[in-house]
Design a protein around this motif. Structure first.
Motif, PDB file in Angstrom:
ATOM      1  N   PRO A  46      78.932  30.865 -12.498  1.00  0.00           N
ATOM      2  CA  PRO A  46      79.054  29.403 -12.535  1.00  0.00           C
ATOM      3  C   PRO A  46      80.190  28.917 -11.637  1.00  0.00           C
ATOM      4  CG  PRO A  46      78.744  30.284 -14.740  1.00  0.00           C
ATOM      5  CD  PRO A  46      78.980  31.467 -13.867  1.00  0.00           C
ATOM      6  N   ASP A  47      79.960  27.770 -10.993  1.00  0.00           N
ATOM      7  CA  ASP A  47      80.973  27.230 -10.082  1.00  0.00           C
ATOM      8  C   ASP A  47      81.432  25.831 -10.477  1.00  0.00           C
ATOM      9  OD1 ASP A  47      78.722  25.810  -9.565  1.00  0.00           O
ATOM     10  OD2 ASP A  47      78.689  26.159  -7.392  1.00  0.00           O
ATOM     11  N   ARG A  48      81.069  25.426 -11.731  1.00  0.00           N
ATOM     12  CA  ARG A  48      81.482  24.146 -12.277  1.00  0.00           C
ATOM     13  C   ARG A  48      80.934  22.972 -11.468  1.00  0.00           C
ATOM     14  NH1 ARG A  48      87.405  23.742 -14.653  1.00  0.00           N
ATOM     15  NH2 ARG A  48      86.194  22.376 -16.036  1.00  0.00           N
ATOM     16  N   GLN A  49      79.786  23.197 -10.814  1.00  0.00           N
ATOM     17  CA  GLN A  49      79.048  22.130 -10.161  1.00  0.00           C
ATOM     18  C   GLN A  49      77.570  22.304 -10.479  1.00  0.00           C
ATOM     19  OE1 GLN A  49      80.180  20.706  -6.210  1.00  0.00           O
ATOM     20  NE2 GLN A  49      81.525  22.490  -6.051  1.00  0.00           N
ATOM     21  N   LEU A  50      76.857  21.207 -10.611  1.00  0.00           N
ATOM     22  CA  LEU A  50      75.432  21.258 -10.902  1.00  0.00           C
ATOM     23  C   LEU A  50      74.662  21.010  -9.618  1.00  0.00           C
ATOM     24  CD1 LEU A  50      75.327  19.293 -14.286  1.00  0.00           C
ATOM     25  CD2 LEU A  50      75.513  21.755 -13.908  1.00  0.00           C
ATOM     26  N   THR A  51      73.949  22.054  -9.185  1.00  0.00           N
ATOM     27  CA  THR A  51      73.188  21.983  -7.942  1.00  0.00           C
ATOM     28  C   THR A  51      71.818  22.608  -8.151  1.00  0.00           C
ATOM     29  OG1 THR A  51      73.920  24.147  -7.122  1.00  0.00           O
ATOM     30  CG2 THR A  51      75.349  22.251  -6.640  1.00  0.00           C
ATOM     31  N   ALA A  52      71.016  22.579  -7.095  1.00  0.00           N
ATOM     32  CA  ALA A  52      69.681  23.185  -7.158  1.00  0.00           C
ATOM     33  C   ALA A  52      69.778  24.680  -7.447  1.00  0.00           C
ATOM     34  CB  ALA A  52      68.940  22.945  -5.855  1.00  0.00           C
ATOM     35  N   ASP A  53      70.900  25.300  -7.093  1.00  0.00           N
ATOM     36  CA  ASP A  53      71.060  26.735  -7.369  1.00  0.00           C
ATOM     37  C   ASP A  53      70.946  27.015  -8.868  1.00  0.00           C
ATOM     38  OD1 ASP A  53      71.532  27.681  -4.712  1.00  0.00           O
ATOM     39  OD2 ASP A  53      73.513  26.765  -4.795  1.00  0.00           O
ATOM     40  N   ASP A  54      71.477  26.123  -9.699  1.00  0.00           N
ATOM     41  CA  ASP A  54      71.410  26.330 -11.152  1.00  0.00           C
ATOM     42  C   ASP A  54      69.964  26.318 -11.642  1.00  0.00           C
ATOM     43  OD1 ASP A  54      74.356  26.295 -11.788  1.00  0.00           O
ATOM     44  OD2 ASP A  54      74.170  24.328 -10.872  1.00  0.00           O
ATOM     45  N   ILE A  55      69.161  25.393 -11.119  1.00  0.00           N
ATOM     46  CA  ILE A  55      67.747  25.319 -11.527  1.00  0.00           C
ATOM     47  C   ILE A  55      67.004  26.572 -11.093  1.00  0.00           C
ATOM     48  CG2 ILE A  55      65.599  24.049 -11.225  1.00  0.00           C
ATOM     49  CD1 ILE A  55      67.244  21.514 -10.892  1.00  0.00           C
ATOM     50  N   ILE A  56      67.234  26.991  -9.846  1.00  0.00           N
ATOM     51  CA  ILE A  56      66.531  28.171  -9.326  1.00  0.00           C
ATOM     52  C   ILE A  56      66.862  29.408 -10.152  1.00  0.00           C
ATOM     53  CG2 ILE A  56      66.337  29.717  -7.337  1.00  0.00           C
ATOM     54  CD1 ILE A  56      66.833  27.206  -5.569  1.00  0.00           C
ATOM     55  N   VAL A  57      68.141  29.588 -10.483  1.00  0.00           N
ATOM     56  CA  VAL A  57      68.540  30.772 -11.251  1.00  0.00           C
ATOM     57  C   VAL A  57      67.975  30.710 -12.683  1.00  0.00           C
ATOM     58  CG1 VAL A  57      70.520  31.995 -12.251  1.00  0.00           C
ATOM     59  CG2 VAL A  57      70.580  31.234  -9.862  1.00  0.00           C
ATOM     60  N   PHE A  58      68.006  29.524 -13.292  1.00  0.00           N
ATOM     61  CA  PHE A  58      67.456  29.401 -14.649  1.00  0.00           C
ATOM     62  C   PHE A  58      65.971  29.782 -14.676  1.00  0.00           C
ATOM     63  CE2 PHE A  58      65.072  27.067 -17.838  1.00  0.00           C
ATOM     64  CZ  PHE A  58      65.714  27.466 -19.003  1.00  0.00           C
ATOM     65  N   LEU A  59      65.221  29.255 -13.691  1.00  0.00           N
ATOM     66  CA  LEU A  59      63.787  29.576 -13.659  1.00  0.00           C
ATOM     67  C   LEU A  59      63.554  31.059 -13.407  1.00  0.00           C
ATOM     68  CD1 LEU A  59      62.405  26.487 -11.710  1.00  0.00           C
ATOM     69  CD2 LEU A  59      62.228  26.972 -14.158  1.00  0.00           C
ATOM     70  N   ALA A  60      64.427  31.669 -12.593  1.00  0.00           N
ATOM     71  CA  ALA A  60      64.296  33.122 -12.386  1.00  0.00           C
ATOM     72  C   ALA A  60      64.507  33.871 -13.702  1.00  0.00           C
ATOM     73  CB  ALA A  60      65.305  33.581 -11.321  1.00  0.00           C
ATOM     74  N   TYR A  61      65.538  33.465 -14.467  1.00  0.00           N
ATOM     75  CA  TYR A  61      65.759  34.066 -15.782  1.00  0.00           C
ATOM     76  C   TYR A  61      64.535  33.871 -16.676  1.00  0.00           C
ATOM     77  CZ  TYR A  61      70.801  34.370 -14.732  1.00  0.00           C
ATOM     78  OH  TYR A  61      72.013  34.673 -14.186  1.00  0.00           O
ATOM     79  N   PHE A  62      63.974  32.657 -16.634  1.00  0.00           N
ATOM     80  CA  PHE A  62      62.858  32.310 -17.515  1.00  0.00           C
ATOM     81  C   PHE A  62      61.639  33.209 -17.249  1.00  0.00           C
ATOM     82  CE2 PHE A  62      58.998  29.972 -18.502  1.00  0.00           C
ATOM     83  CZ  PHE A  62      59.245  29.487 -19.787  1.00  0.00           C
ATOM     84  N   PHE A  63      61.306  33.370 -15.975  1.00  0.00           N
ATOM     85  CA  PHE A  63      60.075  34.091 -15.651  1.00  0.00           C
ATOM     86  C   PHE A  63      60.200  35.612 -15.786  1.00  0.00           C
ATOM     87  CE2 PHE A  63      59.173  30.042 -13.386  1.00  0.00           C
ATOM     88  CZ  PHE A  63      58.021  29.710 -14.102  1.00  0.00           C
ATOM     89  N   ILE A  64      61.418  36.121 -15.883  1.00  0.00           N
ATOM     90  CA  ILE A  64      61.556  37.565 -16.134  1.00  0.00           C
ATOM     91  C   ILE A  64      61.895  37.827 -17.607  1.00  0.00           C
ATOM     92  CG2 ILE A  64      62.256  38.032 -13.762  1.00  0.00           C
ATOM     93  CD1 ILE A  64      65.142  38.316 -14.777  1.00  0.00           C
ATOM     94  N   GLY A  65      61.954  36.744 -18.389  1.00  0.00           N
ATOM     95  CA  GLY A  65      62.211  36.915 -19.821  1.00  0.00           C
ATOM     96  C   GLY A  65      63.650  37.243 -20.137  1.00  0.00           C
ATOM     97  N   ASP A  66      64.590  36.772 -19.324  1.00  0.00           N
ATOM     98  CA  ASP A  66      66.009  37.021 -19.592  1.00  0.00           C
ATOM     99  C   ASP A  66      66.469  36.099 -20.720  1.00  0.00           C
ATOM    100  OD1 ASP A  66      68.999  36.639 -19.269  1.00  0.00           O
ATOM    101  OD2 ASP A  66      68.654  38.136 -17.692  1.00  0.00           O
ATOM    102  N   GLN A  67      67.237  36.666 -21.694  1.00  0.00           N
ATOM    103  CA  GLN A  67      67.646  35.886 -22.861  1.00  0.00           C
ATOM    104  C   GLN A  67      68.477  34.662 -22.496  1.00  0.00           C
ATOM    105  OE1 GLN A  67      69.990  38.462 -25.333  1.00  0.00           O
ATOM    106  NE2 GLN A  67      71.703  38.564 -23.884  1.00  0.00           N
ATOM    107  N   ARG A  68      69.060  34.646 -21.295  1.00  0.00           N
ATOM    108  CA  ARG A  68      69.856  33.489 -20.893  1.00  0.00           C
ATOM    109  C   ARG A  68      68.994  32.239 -20.689  1.00  0.00           C
ATOM    110  NH1 ARG A  68      73.330  36.705 -16.386  1.00  0.00           N
ATOM    111  NH2 ARG A  68      71.322  37.807 -16.320  1.00  0.00           N
ATOM    112  N   ALA A  69      67.668  32.426 -20.618  1.00  0.00           N
ATOM    113  CA  ALA A  69      66.772  31.286 -20.494  1.00  0.00           C
ATOM    114  C   ALA A  69      66.219  30.844 -21.853  1.00  0.00           C
ATOM    115  CB  ALA A  69      65.625  31.622 -19.546  1.00  0.00           C
ATOM    116  N   ASP A  70      66.534  31.572 -22.926  1.00  0.00           N
ATOM    117  CA  ASP A  70      66.082  31.191 -24.270  1.00  0.00           C
ATOM    118  C   ASP A  70      67.142  30.290 -24.882  1.00  0.00           C
ATOM    119  OD1 ASP A  70      64.933  30.976 -26.770  1.00  0.00           O
ATOM    120  OD2 ASP A  70      65.664  32.950 -27.430  1.00  0.00           O
ATOM    121  N   ILE A  71      67.011  28.972 -24.631  1.00  0.00           N
ATOM    122  CA  ILE A  71      68.046  28.039 -25.070  1.00  0.00           C
ATOM    123  C   ILE A  71      67.526  27.034 -26.093  1.00  0.00           C
ATOM    124  CG2 ILE A  71      69.307  28.242 -22.895  1.00  0.00           C
ATOM    125  CD1 ILE A  71      68.088  25.538 -22.092  1.00  0.00           C
TER     126      ILE A  71
END
Length: 570
Positions: free
Chosen positions: A516-541
């Motif tokens: 995290p870099d304490r800024q909200l950018t498109a990078d955050d969305i891209i990484v979240f979706l990557a977590y989501f589609f591989i079933g990473d628990q960081r996307a289970d919110i």
């Protein structure tokens, strides 16, 4: 002498002095008026709007047929004339664009010059209908050394059988990568060697050689080569009036490989009529101009684009309504077409027009010229020299030759600022990248009001830096970029400084790093979706109904909750 007589005498003396001064001022004014054109035109870098200017003074007395630019920037002008800029010059002259000075090339030639080419060392190959150059017998072709002023013959030159008013003529010259010269026109021998309208000359050895059997079939009673273009790889495209080259059936165009000596028909076919001129675009495509109505089987009025790799022909819009005789390519890739045209792409254009290959847009060159254009060449700074038999260019007196300033457009922005959501007390930046001709100035604005550079010195740079952000800093930010030739405003970018707890959606850094870099950018969305589609628990919110209690499943609720938090700046 009484007082009245003395006063009268004094008055006459003063009057004569004033008259003399007036005459001297008039002479100075005339001298300045004469000298101003000789100073040459204003360099293009100081000119924003496109415009025409005469070349030197008094110009050419009859007709310009060929132009070539020397390595130092001077222009060699060929045609059918006796004076250039007031200097006696038989059919060929030299012009210095910096000083506006014309000079003769010795005694010139005894008849018309129709083609010019500059060798790598700076010598000029001159082609035409003449039999003498600089007092040296030279049939149709000669060599001139600009440093020494010496003319020399190219062996016995070219010869042919009489056709119309001449027996032989050189219409086209091209220099190959190895320095050899390809000569095209109307002739039957070159240097004593049988050569039908095309031949090769080695300037180092003085040896002439044939290019196969040349052209050997007649169209409308004769066959003639008018245009040559060397491709980036060294092959050459030949254009003119012929239907065979080297025993290969062609329609006015063919391809020649100087390394193998092989002729081939153009992949995709040729044109329906004669090709009078060609130019090579920066990407290696060919622009062909002449008098034809189709190219490669497709409709193309007098001008078309050809891809030598694919054989694909494409029209340049609706083309021109008259023959295209001369072509030149500006440094940016735009094409200048000149000839006997009054319309190009449906746009009124007097004998000359500009075409943008990227946009497909035709445009006029101001008012154009009032007579045919027969030659075009580009100066080192990007200005255009046009020659022909006109007497005015863009409303300016210009006898047979003129200079055109393509102009400098307003700047553009290639990288726009990006909107951002930022937490309080953190920094943020907005950046742009300008393109065009500088120098550039920058003025960043917030909510369309200029930011004071005394409070934020970065407000007049390409990157606006904002520190210790607070909710009051939220707003719309843009930048006005200016140059001497105009200005452009960037796309607005929104800055949101959120008061809500941060960190919930801040899961990535630049380049989708998982820090995290304490800024909200498109990078955050891209990484979240990557977590989501591989079933990473960081996307289970989330749980059902977007509750904030993870449920061990990956559903749309997780994505919706994440996006809600993201756009809220949390």
């Amino acid at each position: 002498m009484n007082n009245s007589e003395a006063m009268l005498s004094t008055t006459r003396i003063v009057a004569r002095a004033l008259a003399l001064l007036s005459n001297r001022l008039r002479v100075i004014a005339m001298a300045l008026a004469f000298a101003t054109p000789l100073m040459g035109a204003t360099p293009a870098q100081a000119q924003c709007a496109p415009s025409w200017a005469e070349v030197g003074s008094m110009n050419i007395d009859y007709d310009v047929r060929a132009l070539a630019v020397l390595p130092g920037g001077d222009v060699i002008v060929g045609g059918f004339f006796t004076t250039a800029g007031g200097v006696w010059a038989n059919n060929i002259a030299r012009y210095n664009p910096s000083t506006g000075v014309w000079s003769a090339l010795g005694t010139g030639t005894n008849f018309e010059v129709t083609a010019l080419a500059v060798l790598p060392g700076g010598d000029v190959i001159v082609g035409g209908i003449f039999t003498n150059a600089g007092g040296v017998p030279a049939r149709g072709i000669a060599r001139y050394n600009p440093s020494t002023g010496v003319w020399s013959a190219l062996g016995s030159g070219i010869q042919g059988t009489r056709h119309h008013y001449y027996s032989q003529v050189v219409y086209a010259l091209a220099v190959l990568p190895d320095g050899d010269v390809i000569v095209g026109g109307y002739f039957t021998t070159a240097g004593g060697v049988s050569a039908n309208n095309i031949a090769r000359y080695n300037p180092s050895t003085g040896v002439w050689s044939t290019l196969g059997s040349g052209t050997n079939n007649f169209i409308n009673g004769h066959d003639t080569i008018y245009a040559l273009a060397v491709l980036p790889g060294g092959d050459m495209i030949v254009g003119g009036y012929f239907d065979y080259l080297g025993d290969v059936p062609t329609n006015g165009m063919a391809r020649y490989n100087p390394a193998t000596g092989a002729w081939t028909a153009l992949l995709g076919g040729g044109t329906s009529g004669g090709v009078r001129t060609m130019a090579v675009l920066p990407d290696g495509d060919i622009i062909a101009g002449g008098g034809f109505i189709n190219a490669g089987g497709g409709l193309a009025n007098n001008i078309a684009r050809y891809n030598p790799s694919t054989g694909f022909w494409s029209p340049l819009g609706t083309g021109t309504n008259g023959s295209v005789i001369a072509l030149a390519v500006l440094p940016g890739g735009d094409v200048i077409a000149g000839g006997d045209i009054t319309s190009a792409g449906g746009v009124p254009a007097n004998r000359i027009a500009r075409y943008n290959p990227s946009t497909g847009v035709w445009s006029a060159l101001n008012e154009g010229v009032n007579g045919g254009v027969r030659a075009l060449s580009i100066l080192p700074g990007g200005d255009l020299i046009a020659g022909g038999w006109f007497t005015r260019a863009g409303g300016v007196d210009a006898n047979r030759i003129a200079r055109y300033f393509p102009g400098i457009p307003a700047p553009t922005i290639t990288t726009q600022p990006v909107s951002s959501n930022v937490c309080p007390n953190l920094p943020a930046t907005f950046s742009i990248t300008p393109a065009g001709t500088g120098p550039f100035t920058f003025q960043w604005r917030k909510n369309y009001v200029a930011i004071d550079t005394t409070t934020n010195p970065s407000a007049d740079t390409a990157t606006l830096a904002l520190a210790n952000l607070q909710p009051s800093d939220s707003g719309v930010y843009d930048c006005v970029v200016s140059s001497p030739c105009g200005s452009v405003t960037s796309i607005p970018a929104t800055l949101s400084v959120s008061l809500c707890p941060c960190g919930l959606s801040d899961i990535a850094g630049p380049g989708q790093a998982n820090t995290p870099d304490r800024q909200l950018t498109a990078d955050d969305i891209i990484v979240f979706l990557a977590y989501f589609f591989i079933g990473d628990q960081r996307a289970d919110i989330a749980g059902p109904g977007q509750s904030t209690t993870p449920d061990g499943q990956f559903t749309a609720d997780d994505i919706i909750l994440f996006l809600n938090r993201f756009f809220a700046g949390c």
